[in-house]
Motif scaffolding. Structure first.
Motif, PDB file in Angstrom:
ATOM      1  N   ILE A  29       6.515 -18.161 -11.572  1.00 40.62           N
ATOM      2  CA  ILE A  29       5.101 -18.445 -11.320  1.00 40.62           C
ATOM      3  C   ILE A  29       4.934 -18.672  -9.821  1.00 40.62           C
ATOM      4  O   ILE A  29       5.616 -19.509  -9.232  1.00 40.62           O
ATOM      5  N   VAL A  30       4.015 -17.929  -9.218  1.00 40.38           N
ATOM      6  CA  VAL A  30       3.753 -18.044  -7.779  1.00 40.38           C
ATOM      7  C   VAL A  30       2.360 -18.638  -7.584  1.00 40.38           C
ATOM      8  O   VAL A  30       1.358 -17.980  -7.884  1.00 40.38           O
ATOM      9  N   PRO A  31       2.246 -19.889  -7.107  1.00 39.80           N
ATOM     10  CA  PRO A  31       0.918 -20.465  -6.851  1.00 39.80           C
ATOM     11  C   PRO A  31       0.268 -19.806  -5.633  1.00 39.80           C
ATOM     12  O   PRO A  31       0.890 -19.673  -4.577  1.00 39.80           O
ATOM     13  N   GLN A  32      -0.991 -19.404  -5.785  1.00 46.23           N
ATOM     14  CA  GLN A  32      -1.731 -18.794  -4.692  1.00 46.23           C
ATOM     15  C   GLN A  32      -3.092 -19.467  -4.544  1.00 46.23           C
ATOM     16  O   GLN A  32      -3.712 -19.834  -5.544  1.00 46.23           O
ATOM     17  N   PRO A  33      -3.592 -19.621  -3.314  1.00 47.52           N
ATOM     18  CA  PRO A  33      -4.946 -20.136  -3.135  1.00 47.52           C
ATOM     19  C   PRO A  33      -5.966 -19.209  -3.790  1.00 47.52           C
ATOM     20  O   PRO A  33      -5.818 -17.985  -3.757  1.00 47.52           O
ATOM     21  N   LEU A  34      -7.001 -19.801  -4.372  1.00 51.38           N
ATOM     22  CA  LEU A  34      -8.040 -18.988  -5.002  1.00 51.38           C
ATOM     23  C   LEU A  34      -8.930 -18.316  -3.974  1.00 51.38           C
ATOM     24  O   LEU A  34      -9.388 -17.189  -4.170  1.00 51.38           O
ATOM     25  N   GLY A  35      -9.226 -19.018  -2.879  1.00 51.58           N
ATOM     26  CA  GLY A  35     -10.104 -18.463  -1.861  1.00 51.58           C
ATOM     27  C   GLY A  35     -11.087 -19.490  -1.356  1.00 51.58           C
ATOM     28  O   GLY A  35     -10.733 -20.404  -0.617  1.00 51.58           O
TER      29      GLY A  35
ATOM     30  N   LEU B  44      -7.633 -28.322  -0.564  1.00 52.12           N
ATOM     31  CA  LEU B  44      -6.860 -28.111   0.657  1.00 52.12           C
ATOM     32  C   LEU B  44      -5.369 -28.026   0.371  1.00 52.12           C
ATOM     33  O   LEU B  44      -4.648 -27.218   0.973  1.00 52.12           O
ATOM     34  N   THR B  45      -4.889 -28.856  -0.538  1.00 50.19           N
ATOM     35  CA  THR B  45      -3.475 -28.816  -0.888  1.00 50.19           C
ATOM     36  C   THR B  45      -3.108 -27.453  -1.458  1.00 50.19           C
ATOM     37  O   THR B  45      -2.012 -26.925  -1.209  1.00 50.19           O
ATOM     38  N   ALA B  46      -4.028 -26.860  -2.196  1.00 49.53           N
ATOM     39  CA  ALA B  46      -3.794 -25.534  -2.766  1.00 49.53           C
ATOM     40  C   ALA B  46      -4.040 -24.416  -1.758  1.00 49.53           C
ATOM     41  O   ALA B  46      -3.805 -23.248  -2.087  1.00 49.53           O
TER      42      ALA B  46
ATOM     43  N   PRO C  17     -21.195 -16.873  -5.746  1.00 48.20           N
ATOM     44  CA  PRO C  17     -19.951 -16.318  -6.301  1.00 48.20           C
ATOM     45  C   PRO C  17     -18.703 -16.970  -5.720  1.00 48.20           C
ATOM     46  O   PRO C  17     -17.854 -16.316  -5.087  1.00 48.20           O
ATOM     47  N   PHE C  18     -18.576 -18.279  -5.913  1.00 45.85           N
ATOM     48  CA  PHE C  18     -17.369 -18.982  -5.481  1.00 45.85           C
ATOM     49  C   PHE C  18     -16.164 -18.513  -6.300  1.00 45.85           C
ATOM     50  O   PHE C  18     -16.308 -17.958  -7.391  1.00 45.85           O
ATOM     51  N   ASP C  19     -14.982 -18.778  -5.764  1.00 45.72           N
ATOM     52  CA  ASP C  19     -13.770 -18.510  -6.541  1.00 45.72           C
ATOM     53  C   ASP C  19     -13.488 -19.630  -7.531  1.00 45.72           C
ATOM     54  O   ASP C  19     -12.735 -19.436  -8.488  1.00 45.72           O
ATOM     55  N   HIS C  20     -14.074 -20.794  -7.305  1.00 49.28           N
ATOM     56  CA  HIS C  20     -14.043 -21.896  -8.265  1.00 49.28           C
ATOM     57  C   HIS C  20     -15.156 -22.851  -7.875  1.00 49.28           C
ATOM     58  O   HIS C  20     -15.443 -23.020  -6.683  1.00 49.28           O
ATOM     59  N   LEU C  21     -15.770 -23.477  -8.866  1.00 50.21           N
ATOM     60  CA  LEU C  21     -16.861 -24.423  -8.626  1.00 50.21           C
ATOM     61  C   LEU C  21     -16.551 -25.718  -9.358  1.00 50.21           C
ATOM     62  O   LEU C  21     -16.271 -25.706 -10.556  1.00 50.21           O
ATOM     63  N   LEU C  22     -16.583 -26.830  -8.616  1.00 56.65           N
ATOM     64  CA  LEU C  22     -16.397 -28.143  -9.225  1.00 56.65           C
ATOM     65  C   LEU C  22     -17.680 -28.933  -9.084  1.00 56.65           C
ATOM     66  O   LEU C  22     -18.202 -29.098  -7.979  1.00 56.65           O
ATOM     67  N   PHE C  23     -18.182 -29.409 -10.218  1.00 58.40           N
ATOM     68  CA  PHE C  23     -19.414 -30.201 -10.253  1.00 58.40           C
ATOM     69  C   PHE C  23     -19.125 -31.559 -10.855  1.00 58.40           C
ATOM     70  O   PHE C  23     -18.491 -31.666 -11.911  1.00 58.40           O
TER      71      PHE C  23
ATOM     72  N   PHE D  24      -7.093 -25.506  -8.460  1.00 56.24           N
ATOM     73  CA  PHE D  24      -7.573 -24.712  -7.336  1.00 56.24           C
ATOM     74  C   PHE D  24      -6.584 -23.636  -6.901  1.00 56.24           C
ATOM     75  O   PHE D  24      -6.678 -23.124  -5.779  1.00 56.24           O
ATOM     76  N   SER D  25      -5.639 -23.296  -7.773  1.00 53.38           N
ATOM     77  CA  SER D  25      -4.671 -22.237  -7.500  1.00 53.38           C
ATOM     78  C   SER D  25      -4.739 -21.179  -8.584  1.00 53.38           C
ATOM     79  O   SER D  25      -5.138 -21.463  -9.714  1.00 53.38           O
ATOM     80  N   LYS D  26      -4.350 -19.982  -8.228  1.00 54.01           N
ATOM     81  CA  LYS D  26      -4.009 -18.989  -9.240  1.00 54.01           C
ATOM     82  C   LYS D  26      -2.505 -19.061  -9.432  1.00 54.01           C
ATOM     83  O   LYS D  26      -1.739 -18.735  -8.532  1.00 54.01           O
ATOM     84  N   MET D  27      -2.107 -19.532 -10.602  1.00 54.59           N
ATOM     85  CA  MET D  27      -0.681 -19.637 -10.907  1.00 54.59           C
ATOM     86  C   MET D  27      -0.222 -18.267 -11.418  1.00 54.59           C
ATOM     87  O   MET D  27      -0.186 -17.996 -12.608  1.00 54.59           O
ATOM     88  N   LYS D  28       0.094 -17.409 -10.456  1.00 56.85           N
ATOM     89  CA  LYS D  28       0.325 -15.994 -10.764  1.00 56.85           C
ATOM     90  C   LYS D  28       1.692 -15.780 -11.420  1.00 56.85           C
ATOM     91  O   LYS D  28       2.731 -16.108 -10.835  1.00 56.85           O
ATOM     92  N   PRO D  29       1.717 -15.194 -12.621  1.00 57.58           N
ATOM     93  CA  PRO D  29       3.002 -14.854 -13.242  1.00 57.58           C
ATOM     94  C   PRO D  29       3.551 -13.554 -12.637  1.00 57.58           C
ATOM     95  O   PRO D  29       2.818 -12.575 -12.486  1.00 57.58           O
TER      96      PRO D  29
END
Length: 472
Positions: A108-114, A137-139, A188-194, A436-441
């Protein structure tokens, strides 16, 4: 989304700017991320007095000590935890493969979403802006933060401090009214936290669906406190009152109602009065008790109390003071015999009204909680291990404390989030990094492998291999 309003057009341009910057540098190193985290921590802590003063002015009264404890200390601990563990979190994680795939490897490779969007409520404006931002930010992400219009001084100062510390294409803060907030949700965010109410959470999720933007919703609901049959009763009351009165109950994880063994209602009220006198002596002039954020919110609390009384509820003042609209000070009031159908028992209270509900057995208490929408938090006061295990196992909540209130939020290693009507997704600690990451397989095939043995044309060899592989 196209709009002629200047604020919305600027927001859309800002998002394009951040996305372009992300594409130029999509994977910041750990050293870069750590520097960003330290910069955020330093600017907030160095300006904590100014931010606390702004928050005090926005609320009408909020003690600096409470602000430092409930907001800045938690921000510091969250950053420090990310700095301790973040390098390890971003390392690729090897995963096992089954025997038929060997000698291939998996990881699994963690990647920033954007670019992520963060919508901040008014009740803890620094904590609930910085907390998700720390995880983002950590991601390795970029972020746009929408602050609340109900805390204008704090929101404006926060915007200025972030602009002084970070490039606009990295972290930016925007301020505006509900129109801007609605437009923000539709970007069109890559992730939205409310973070906010369940009602507005519906609107945010609908808006985000237009771009299939993944969402984390930190909502609220009616978080129960259960005083168990074997609880240390005085401790339970003292702890519940302390949790309920923090920020005058304007806390999403505040205990919303209390379940007590039948016959203990009056004892609860009497002990609560003692606790209030110790926490907030000379209540009328006490400066440690927070004001209600606005006249509209104050009027709503008064309406909830009046409607409950008209429907047969009994209101029990826990101080000698009355609610004061001129200062928006609303002392804690216990409520008994509130009808289940009353608005008080149906809506999240978000203020210093505390229904006290009797139960006959722990089974009844569990059934009462489970018959209602799943809460953001559940608080159990009990010494019997079997009862603690039962409530833990048989109820579902976003988070739980045993013999305590609120403190699960302060534990930076625990994820914070709701379930069902109280929200979806979580952040804080490792879970925030994952949010906040894409945990890419990633599957890597070896140069020499057996893949060709199961390729067409199918025949006796493949059938024999299938028979071997399917044995059980």
């Amino acid at each position: 989304m196209k709009n002629d309003l200047p604020e919305i057009a600027a927001l859309e341009g800002l998002l394009r700017e951040q996305r372009a910057a992300y594409l130029r540098a999509p994977y910041p190193s750990w050293d870069q991320r750590a520097a960003h985290l330290k910069a955020l921590r330093d600017v907030l802590l160095d300006n904590r007095d100014a931010l606390a003063d702004a928050m005090h002015a926005d609320f009408g009264n909020r003690a600096k000590e409470e602000i430092l404890l409930a907001e800045f200390l938690l921000v510091k601990e969250e950053v420090d935890g990310a700095l301790r563990h973040g390098r390890r979190w971003m390392t690729a994680q090897p995963r096992a493969t089954n025997k038929w795939l060997l000698p291939a490897r998996a990881k699994i490779v963690p990647q920033p979403l954007g670019v992520v969007g963060i919508i901040v409520p008014w009740n803890y404006p620094v904590l609930l802006a910085a907390g998700p931002l720390i995880s983002a930010l950590t991601a390795g992400n970029r972020a746009i933060v929408k602050m609340s219009e109900l805390t204008p001084r704090t929101s404006m100062l926060f915007e200025q401090l972030i602009a002084q510390t970070f490039a606009r294409d990295h972290i930016a803060v925007v301020n505006g009214d509900a129109t801007l907030a609605a437009a923000f949700s539709a970007q069109p965010f890559d992730h939205l936290l409310f973070t906010g109410s369940t009602k507005v959470g519906h609107d945010v999720m609908r808006a985000a669906a237009g771009h299939l933007t993944p969402v984390t919703l930190e909502l609220g609901g009616k978080s129960p406190a259960i005083v168990g049959p074997n609880a240390r009763f005085d401790h339970a009351v003292d702890s519940i009152i302390a949790g309920k009165t923090l920020n005058a109950g304007q806390t999403c994880i505040a205990p919303d109602y209390v379940l007590v063994p039948r016959g203990k209602e009056q004892a609860f009220i009497e002990r609560a009065r003692v606790r209030m006198a110790r926490l907030y002596p000379d209540f009328t002039h006490n400066r440690d008790y927070t004001s209600i954020i606005s006249p509209r919110h104050f009027a709503r609390l008064q309406r909830l109390a009046d409607e409950a009384r008209e429907q047969g509820a009994q209101l029990h003042a826990l101080t000698d003071s009355m609610a004061d609209a001129s200062t928006r000070r609303f002392p804690l009031v216990a409520v008994t015999q509130a009808p289940d159908a009353s608005t008080l028992m149906q809506e999240e209270i978000f203020g210093p009204l505390l229904p006290v509900v009797p139960y006959d057995s722990i089974d009844d208490a569990i059934r009462y909680v489970n018959a209602r929408p799943r809460p953001l938090s559940l608080y159990l006061y009990e010494e019997d291990k079997a009862a603690i295990a039962r409530v833990t196992r048989e109820t579902i909540a976003g988070g739980m404390c045993v013999n305590e209130t609120l403190m699960h939020l302060a534990c930076e290693s625990l994820p914070f989030g709701g379930v069902g009507a109280s929200g979806m997704g979580a952040y804080h600690g490792y879970e925030g990094f994952v949010t906040f990451s894409k945990m890419k397989p990633v599957f890597t095939q070896a140069r020499f492998n057996a893949r060709g043995l199961i390729a067409p044309p199918y025949g006796k060899r493949v059938r024999a291999l299938l028979a071997l592989m399917m044995r059980h």
